[in-house]
Design a protein around this motif. Structure first.
Motif, PDB file in Angstrom:
ATOM      1  N   HIS A 204     -20.198  55.169  27.876  1.00 43.99           N
ATOM      2  CA  HIS A 204     -19.519  54.517  26.760  1.00 43.99           C
ATOM      3  C   HIS A 204     -19.985  55.027  25.396  1.00 43.99           C
ATOM      4  N   CYS A 205     -21.324  55.059  25.230  1.00 44.12           N
ATOM      5  CA  CYS A 205     -21.846  55.344  23.892  1.00 44.12           C
ATOM      6  C   CYS A 205     -21.661  56.802  23.486  1.00 44.12           C
ATOM      7  N   LEU A 206     -21.290  57.627  24.436  1.00 43.15           N
ATOM      8  CA  LEU A 206     -21.022  59.028  24.096  1.00 43.15           C
ATOM      9  C   LEU A 206     -19.677  59.178  23.405  1.00 43.15           C
TER      10      LEU A 206
ATOM     11  N   LYS B  25     -25.522  58.940  32.158  1.00 42.91           N
ATOM     12  CA  LYS B  25     -25.616  58.202  33.404  1.00 42.91           C
ATOM     13  C   LYS B  25     -25.503  56.698  33.194  1.00 42.91           C
ATOM     14  N   MET B  26     -26.260  56.200  32.203  1.00 39.50           N
ATOM     15  CA  MET B  26     -26.392  54.760  32.039  1.00 39.50           C
ATOM     16  C   MET B  26     -25.405  54.185  31.049  1.00 39.50           C
ATOM     17  N   CYS B  27     -24.919  55.008  30.163  1.00 35.15           N
ATOM     18  CA  CYS B  27     -24.148  54.461  29.057  1.00 35.15           C
ATOM     19  C   CYS B  27     -23.109  55.466  28.585  1.00 35.15           C
TER      20      CYS B  27
ATOM     21  N   ILE C 225     -33.310  64.662  27.961  1.00 35.42           N
ATOM     22  CA  ILE C 225     -33.524  63.462  28.778  1.00 35.42           C
ATOM     23  C   ILE C 225     -32.648  62.319  28.276  1.00 35.42           C
ATOM     24  N   VAL C 226     -32.631  62.139  26.963  1.00 31.47           N
ATOM     25  CA  VAL C 226     -31.848  61.034  26.402  1.00 31.47           C
ATOM     26  C   VAL C 226     -30.362  61.272  26.654  1.00 31.47           C
ATOM     27  N   ASP C 227     -29.945  62.512  26.569  1.00 27.30           N
ATOM     28  CA  ASP C 227     -28.542  62.797  26.813  1.00 27.30           C
ATOM     29  C   ASP C 227     -28.165  62.508  28.262  1.00 27.30           C
TER      30      ASP C 227
ATOM     31  N   HIS D 172     -29.694  60.467  30.215  1.00 34.30           N
ATOM     32  CA  HIS D 172     -29.755  59.010  30.309  1.00 34.30           C
ATOM     33  C   HIS D 172     -28.451  58.386  29.828  1.00 34.30           C
ATOM     34  N   ALA D 173     -27.983  58.823  28.672  1.00 30.09           N
ATOM     35  CA  ALA D 173     -26.759  58.248  28.095  1.00 30.09           C
ATOM     36  C   ALA D 173     -25.563  58.518  28.996  1.00 30.09           C
TER      37      ALA D 173
END
Lengths: 110, 110
Positions: A94-96, A90-92, A83-85, A87-88
């Motif tokens: 950048h942070c990947l 989709k939403m962020c 889920i967090v992955d 989320h990241a």
DNA sequence: AAAACATATGAAACAGTATTCATTTATCAT
DNA sequence: ATGATAAATGAATACTGTTTCATATGTTTT
């Protein structure tokens, strides 16, 4: 012996050392020395982390002679990481791309 | 502006003040004053928390005059809370009974 | 039972994060 | 433009969690 609340659970997931250990245990169950070796972390540090991870039942333990073999509670942890992955991504996104971040890599999950 | 890594995301979820705000936003979207009122938290504290929650995209914002209305990113947060709640019920029923813990209550989720 | 190995533990030092309070920015109404 | 309201920000302090290191506990082997 037990985790006392939700925030303790998330606190444990947030810690970089714990994340490193979770990452390593995603590959296979390991005893303490193997974890220390595979993660390049000091033994006592690993033990302290495993204690907290166990309190929250993020890992299971099994005795085997003088060793203790720790395994990941994948039933809970894998879905959360997924889920967090998602989320990241989709939403962020950048942070990947951040270098050196201690985050858990999804590819291990698949 | 963005959350830098997974551990930042979990860190934010782990914080009791943030949890309190998440709990309140589970009920309905609210502006900062309403959140401060409903949670009995000081305004600047709420703002600082909302900043971190927004960086991780755990909340969304919408301007409305001088107010800013914050709403919960339920798509991500509700499934995570459900998994953790199931985990706690199964692995650590004990911790569900602790008084005064700032944990998120599942009944709000249903 | 002693030595060797594996892991856990306690406590001090240290680091990182949250809270607080004063101030600033932004928007709206007059 | 001025005053009033809403929210955000910066920086110092206070707090809490993490790391480290020395040591203890427990198990196996001889």
């Amino acid at each position: 012996m037990f985790c006392q609340s939700y925030n303790e659970f998330f606190q444990v997931l947030a810690n970089p050392t714990n994340q490193t250990i979770i990452n390593s245990l995603l590959k296979k169950p390991q005893n303490v020395s193997e974890i220390a070796e595979s993660t390049k972390l000091e033994q006592s540090k690993v033990s302290h982390s495993l204690k907290r991870l166990y309190e929250c039942k993020i890992v299971h333990v099994k005795r085997s002679g003088k060793q203790r073999v720790y395994s990941l509670n994948k039933e809970t942890i894998v879905p959360i990481l997924e889920i967090v992955d998602k989320h990241a991504q989709k939403m962020c996104p950048h942070c990947l791309k951040i270098e050196g971040s201690q985050r858990v890599h999804t590819n291990v999950l698949k």
